[in-house]
Scaffold this motif. Structure first.
Motif, PDB file in Angstrom:
ATOM      1  N   ILE A 286      14.390  -9.055 -13.450  1.00  0.00           N
ATOM      2  CA  ILE A 286      15.099  -9.406 -12.219  1.00  0.00           C
ATOM      3  C   ILE A 286      14.128 -10.025 -11.212  1.00  0.00           C
ATOM      4  CG2 ILE A 286      16.901  -7.677 -12.491  1.00  0.00           C
ATOM      5  CD1 ILE A 286      15.411  -5.882 -10.543  1.00  0.00           C
ATOM      6  N   GLU A 287      14.655 -10.923 -10.398  1.00  0.00           N
ATOM      7  CA  GLU A 287      13.880 -11.500  -9.304  1.00  0.00           C
ATOM      8  C   GLU A 287      13.941 -10.561  -8.103  1.00  0.00           C
ATOM      9  OE1 GLU A 287      14.981 -15.450  -8.297  1.00  0.00           O
ATOM     10  OE2 GLU A 287      14.791 -16.211 -10.346  1.00  0.00           O
ATOM     11  N   VAL A 288      12.825 -10.426  -7.408  1.00  0.00           N
ATOM     12  CA  VAL A 288      12.759  -9.583  -6.212  1.00  0.00           C
ATOM     13  C   VAL A 288      12.192 -10.434  -5.076  1.00  0.00           C
ATOM     14  CG1 VAL A 288      11.977  -7.405  -5.234  1.00  0.00           C
ATOM     15  CG2 VAL A 288      12.292  -7.601  -7.712  1.00  0.00           C
ATOM     16  N   PRO A 289      13.038 -10.925  -4.176  1.00  0.00           N
ATOM     17  CA  PRO A 289      12.571 -11.806  -3.093  1.00  0.00           C
ATOM     18  C   PRO A 289      11.567 -11.101  -2.188  1.00  0.00           C
ATOM     19  CG  PRO A 289      14.959 -11.882  -3.292  1.00  0.00           C
ATOM     20  CD  PRO A 289      14.491 -10.744  -4.149  1.00  0.00           C
ATOM     21  N   ALA A 290      10.662 -11.881  -1.617  1.00  0.00           N
ATOM     22  CA  ALA A 290       9.620 -11.330  -0.753  1.00  0.00           C
ATOM     23  C   ALA A 290      10.218 -10.580   0.435  1.00  0.00           C
ATOM     24  CB  ALA A 290       8.689 -12.444  -0.281  1.00  0.00           C
ATOM     25  N   GLU A 291      11.306 -11.110   1.006  1.00  0.00           N
ATOM     26  CA  GLU A 291      11.900 -10.431   2.162  1.00  0.00           C
ATOM     27  C   GLU A 291      12.447  -9.059   1.797  1.00  0.00           C
ATOM     28  OE1 GLU A 291      11.759 -11.098   5.404  1.00  0.00           O
ATOM     29  OE2 GLU A 291      10.353 -12.615   4.671  1.00  0.00           O
ATOM     30  N   ARG A 292      12.980  -8.932   0.567  1.00  0.00           N
ATOM     31  CA  ARG A 292      13.456  -7.629   0.109  1.00  0.00           C
ATOM     32  C   ARG A 292      12.285  -6.662  -0.035  1.00  0.00           C
ATOM     33  NH1 ARG A 292      17.950  -5.029   0.216  1.00  0.00           N
ATOM     34  NH2 ARG A 292      18.989  -6.990  -0.213  1.00  0.00           N
ATOM     35  N   LEU A 293      11.182  -7.141  -0.575  1.00  0.00           N
ATOM     36  CA  LEU A 293       9.992  -6.294  -0.714  1.00  0.00           C
ATOM     37  C   LEU A 293       9.460  -5.861   0.647  1.00  0.00           C
ATOM     38  CD1 LEU A 293       7.974  -8.053  -3.567  1.00  0.00           C
ATOM     39  CD2 LEU A 293       8.960  -5.752  -3.633  1.00  0.00           C
ATOM     40  N   LYS A 294       9.431  -6.795   1.589  1.00  0.00           N
ATOM     41  CA  LYS A 294       8.916  -6.462   2.915  1.00  0.00           C
ATOM     42  C   LYS A 294       9.795  -5.408   3.582  1.00  0.00           C
ATOM     43  CE  LYS A 294       6.361 -10.682   4.018  1.00  0.00           C
ATOM     44  NZ  LYS A 294       6.134 -11.759   5.010  1.00  0.00           N
ATOM     45  N   ALA A 295      11.104  -5.541   3.434  1.00  0.00           N
ATOM     46  CA  ALA A 295      12.007  -4.547   4.021  1.00  0.00           C
ATOM     47  C   ALA A 295      11.796  -3.175   3.387  1.00  0.00           C
ATOM     48  CB  ALA A 295      13.458  -4.995   3.848  1.00  0.00           C
ATOM     49  N   MET A 296      11.575  -3.140   2.067  1.00  0.00           N
ATOM     50  CA  MET A 296      11.348  -1.860   1.398  1.00  0.00           C
ATOM     51  C   MET A 296      10.012  -1.247   1.811  1.00  0.00           C
ATOM     52  SD  MET A 296      12.973  -2.463  -2.412  1.00  0.00           S
ATOM     53  CE  MET A 296      13.002  -0.693  -2.776  1.00  0.00           C
ATOM     54  N   MET A 297       9.011  -2.086   2.027  1.00  0.00           N
ATOM     55  CA  MET A 297       7.717  -1.562   2.466  1.00  0.00           C
ATOM     56  C   MET A 297       7.794  -1.037   3.892  1.00  0.00           C
ATOM     57  SD  MET A 297       5.965  -1.694  -0.208  1.00  0.00           S
ATOM     58  CE  MET A 297       4.460  -1.061   0.522  1.00  0.00           C
ATOM     59  N   ARG A 298       8.635  -1.660   4.729  1.00  0.00           N
ATOM     60  CA  ARG A 298       8.822  -1.137   6.093  1.00  0.00           C
ATOM     61  C   ARG A 298       9.509   0.224   6.048  1.00  0.00           C
ATOM     62  NH1 ARG A 298      10.907  -6.712   7.190  1.00  0.00           N
ATOM     63  NH2 ARG A 298       9.070  -7.960   7.714  1.00  0.00           N
ATOM     64  N   LEU A 299      10.435   0.402   5.107  1.00  0.00           N
ATOM     65  CA  LEU A 299      11.058   1.706   4.924  1.00  0.00           C
ATOM     66  C   LEU A 299      10.018   2.729   4.467  1.00  0.00           C
ATOM     67  CD1 LEU A 299      13.423   3.655   4.732  1.00  0.00           C
ATOM     68  CD2 LEU A 299      13.951   2.698   2.475  1.00  0.00           C
ATOM     69  N   LEU A 300       9.145   2.339   3.557  1.00  0.00           N
ATOM     70  CA  LEU A 300       8.092   3.256   3.115  1.00  0.00           C
ATOM     71  C   LEU A 300       7.151   3.607   4.265  1.00  0.00           C
ATOM     72  CD1 LEU A 300       6.546   4.794   0.912  1.00  0.00           C
ATOM     73  CD2 LEU A 300       5.352   2.666   0.366  1.00  0.00           C
ATOM     74  N   GLU A 301       6.792   2.605   5.077  1.00  0.00           N
ATOM     75  CA  GLU A 301       5.899   2.862   6.209  1.00  0.00           C
ATOM     76  C   GLU A 301       6.527   3.866   7.168  1.00  0.00           C
ATOM     77  OE1 GLU A 301       3.040   0.205   9.084  1.00  0.00           O
ATOM     78  OE2 GLU A 301       5.064  -0.544   8.713  1.00  0.00           O
ATOM     79  N   ALA A 302       7.815   3.693   7.472  1.00  0.00           N
ATOM     80  CA  ALA A 302       8.497   4.631   8.358  1.00  0.00           C
ATOM     81  C   ALA A 302       8.582   6.016   7.717  1.00  0.00           C
ATOM     82  CB  ALA A 302       9.894   4.109   8.676  1.00  0.00           C
ATOM     83  N   THR A 303       8.763   6.061   6.391  1.00  0.00           N
ATOM     84  CA  THR A 303       8.840   7.335   5.679  1.00  0.00           C
ATOM     85  C   THR A 303       7.505   8.066   5.755  1.00  0.00           C
ATOM     86  OG1 THR A 303      10.497   6.436   4.159  1.00  0.00           O
ATOM     87  CG2 THR A 303       9.315   8.409   3.448  1.00  0.00           C
ATOM     88  N   LEU A 304       6.420   7.350   5.530  1.00  0.00           N
ATOM     89  CA  LEU A 304       5.103   7.976   5.564  1.00  0.00           C
ATOM     90  C   LEU A 304       4.728   8.406   6.981  1.00  0.00           C
ATOM     91  CD1 LEU A 304       3.129   5.692   3.068  1.00  0.00           C
ATOM     92  CD2 LEU A 304       4.278   7.873   2.649  1.00  0.00           C
ATOM     93  N   MET A 401      -2.362   6.484  -4.417  1.00  0.00           N
ATOM     94  CA  MET A 401      -1.271   5.670  -3.914  1.00  0.00           C
ATOM     95  C   MET A 401      -1.497   5.227  -2.476  1.00  0.00           C
ATOM     96  SD  MET A 401       0.606   5.264  -6.501  1.00  0.00           S
ATOM     97  CE  MET A 401       1.970   4.422  -5.693  1.00  0.00           C
ATOM     98  N   ALA A 402      -2.188   6.053  -1.699  1.00  0.00           N
ATOM     99  CA  ALA A 402      -2.476   5.676  -0.308  1.00  0.00           C
ATOM    100  C   ALA A 402      -3.288   4.387  -0.263  1.00  0.00           C
ATOM    101  CB  ALA A 402      -3.205   6.810   0.406  1.00  0.00           C
ATOM    102  N   ALA A 403      -4.312   4.299  -1.117  1.00  0.00           N
ATOM    103  CA  ALA A 403      -5.137   3.094  -1.158  1.00  0.00           C
ATOM    104  C   ALA A 403      -4.355   1.909  -1.723  1.00  0.00           C
ATOM    105  CB  ALA A 403      -6.383   3.350  -2.000  1.00  0.00           C
ATOM    106  N   ARG A 404      -3.476   2.176  -2.664  1.00  0.00           N
ATOM    107  CA  ARG A 404      -2.708   1.098  -3.271  1.00  0.00           C
ATOM    108  C   ARG A 404      -1.737   0.455  -2.290  1.00  0.00           C
ATOM    109  NH1 ARG A 404      -2.285   0.415  -8.737  1.00  0.00           N
ATOM    110  NH2 ARG A 404      -3.696   1.712  -9.979  1.00  0.00           N
ATOM    111  N   VAL A 405      -1.076   1.266  -1.470  1.00  0.00           N
ATOM    112  CA  VAL A 405      -0.036   0.703  -0.601  1.00  0.00           C
ATOM    113  C   VAL A 405      -0.597   0.158   0.708  1.00  0.00           C
ATOM    114  CG1 VAL A 405       1.682   2.253  -1.582  1.00  0.00           C
ATOM    115  CG2 VAL A 405       0.585   2.870   0.565  1.00  0.00           C
ATOM    116  N   ARG A 406      -1.830   0.526   1.068  1.00  0.00           N
ATOM    117  CA  ARG A 406      -2.364   0.099   2.363  1.00  0.00           C
ATOM    118  C   ARG A 406      -2.309  -1.421   2.540  1.00  0.00           C
ATOM    119  NH1 ARG A 406      -7.140   2.465   1.996  1.00  0.00           N
ATOM    120  NH2 ARG A 406      -6.197   4.502   2.425  1.00  0.00           N
ATOM    121  N   PRO A 407      -2.826  -2.232   1.588  1.00  0.00           N
ATOM    122  CA  PRO A 407      -2.740  -3.684   1.782  1.00  0.00           C
ATOM    123  C   PRO A 407      -1.316  -4.218   1.696  1.00  0.00           C
ATOM    124  CG  PRO A 407      -3.664  -3.150  -0.384  1.00  0.00           C
ATOM    125  CD  PRO A 407      -3.612  -1.879   0.391  1.00  0.00           C
ATOM    126  N   LEU A 408      -0.445  -3.525   0.976  1.00  0.00           N
ATOM    127  CA  LEU A 408       0.946  -3.969   0.864  1.00  0.00           C
ATOM    128  C   LEU A 408       1.691  -3.734   2.167  1.00  0.00           C
ATOM    129  CD1 LEU A 408       1.704  -2.559  -2.707  1.00  0.00           C
ATOM    130  CD2 LEU A 408       0.843  -4.820  -2.075  1.00  0.00           C
TER     131      LEU A 408
END
Length: 414
Positions: A286-304, A401-408
């Motif tokens: 499946i294709e995953v658009p960059a904007e979808r990824l960015k929105a999911m990472m913002r959800l992860l940031e708020a979760t953390l 995982m903390a180090a992995r997601v930091r640049p993302l």
């Protein structure tokens, strides 16, 4: 006549499933083991979209009752093969006389799935190849099967999911299943992935053989390996190497190439003799658009950050929860459950305390579906990532995982 019989069996299985779900909702004790056995026997014989849907559901092993999940999981590894005579007809349709191309073809498949099965063969040059053979007649019954699957999916209303979301989810699933019948597209995906990851020495992707491919048959060079589901007892170094390779590959696939291998059950991955990760079956990408990824990472940031209001805003940005009444308590509990995996330093995916909390959380998330209302593409993406997560759990991977997601996270905010 045959199609009517198939339809009746699917409807019968749907009625039995609906009865068990209704009994459960009313507070009764459903016999999940008996239901699972009936679904395994019926779907294993019928193959096709309904079996595929059951395999997908089995990957949500944090949602289904354990007895039901165990039985459905058998569809990923023990499904009954189709008789050789039926498979041979597909081979003859592709090759004429298969003996023109092959010195021998093993009649017993070494893998059986929902849409086809895999047989080893030897060419006249002595090379071992594998033939992924589509079940005969599947293309003809696909659309009728999909209509029956659509009826089965309406049982999802017991999760209080809006019908419009269920319909959108069905359309995503239907498009994926139609795509899985296109072996030409899968051969192209294999070639694309081999070129894309050619410089990585921790991955192996089978090579398609275009000269031997044809209607209903995908031919590849044979790549032997130990299936991931059989590696739980392997030595720790091997499991950590595979876990790291899987995590690195998923990150690159998503954030560099905007694609994702969307069939994450354990049978599609293996370890070769050198301890490299083997990736089989690229029929579902499946294709995953960059904007979808960015929105999911913002959800992860708020979760953390443990910020329920920011989590709610991120959910709405993803296209979900357009109504009133943010489930703030659920957000807080979700943040508490996820946080341990993202503490600084290597975190153990085999830590039962972590995924026990995630298992306990999942029914609460599904019970709130009428309020969360996630869009269909997010549900499918979440299901896929959930499957890959459980593969890391099976390997007992230890990842920082903390180090992995930091640049993302930084990328998502840019």
């Amino acid at each position: 006549m045959r199609e009517r019989g198939r339809r009746r069996r699917l409807l019968g299985l749907g009625s039995r499933t609906g009865g068990a779900l209704l009994k459960h909702r009313l507070g009764g004790q459903a016999d999940w083991r008996a239901l699972g056995e009936a679904l395994f026997e019926g779907l294993s014989e019928l193959k096709g979209p309904a079996m595929k849907l059951a395999q997908i559901m089995a990957q949500w092993d944090d949602l289904l009752p354990a007895d039901l999940a165990d039985e459905l999981a058998r569809l990923q590894r023990q499904a009954e093969p189709m008789p050789w005579g039926d498979i041979r007809r597909t081979l003859e349709n592709c090759y004429g006389d298969p003996a023109t191309y092959f010195a021998s073809i093993e009649q017993r498949p070494f893998a059986s799935a929902s849409m086809g099965q895999v047989h080893r063969a030897s060419t006249h040059d002595g090379e071992t190849v594998v033939l992924k053979v589509q079940y005969p007649g599947l293309a003809e019954v696909l659309e009728d099967d999909l209509r029956q699957v659509h009826r089965l999916m309406r049982l999802g209303r017991w999760l209080r999911m809006p019908q419009v979301r269920l319909d959108a989810l069905f359309e995503e699933l239907a498009a994926s299943l139609r795509g899985e019948l296109d072996y030409r597209a899968e051969a192209e995906a294999l070639a694309r992935y081999r070129a894309r990851y050619a410089q990585r020495d921790d991955l192996v992707i089978p090579e398609p053989l275009p000269a031997l491919c044809g209607p209903g048959v995908l031919a590849m060079r044979h790549v032997s390996g130990t299936p991931l589901r059989e590696l739980e007892g392997a030595d720790d170094a091997t499991r950590q190497r595979l876990g790291t390779a899987l995590a690195d590959w998923l990150t690159e696939e998503l954030f560099t190439h905007g694609e994702l291998h969307a069939d994450p059950h354990a049978g599609n991955f293996a370890a070769d003799a050198e301890g490299r990760l083997v990736i089989y079956d690229l029929g579902a990408v499946i294709e995953v658009p960059a904007e979808r990824l960015k929105a999911m990472m913002r959800l992860l940031e708020a979760t953390l950050a443990g910020d329920p209001m920011a989590m709610d805003e991120a959910v709405m940005t993803l296209g979900g929860r357009q109504g009133q009444g943010a489930p703030l308590a659920l957000y807080r509990e979700s943040a508490d459950a996820v946080a341990p995996l993202f503490q600084p330093g290597p975190q153990d995916f085999g830590d039962v305390r972590v995924h026990r909390r995630l298992r306990e959380l999942s029914p609460k998330v599904w019970a709130a579906m009428d309020r969360l209302q996630p869009p269909a593409d997010t549900l499918l993406l979440s299901r896929t990532l959930n499957g890959h997560y459980w593969n890391l759990v099976r390997l007992g991977a230890r990842l920082d995982m903390a180090a992995r997601v930091r640049p993302l996270l930084a990328w998502a905010s840019s």
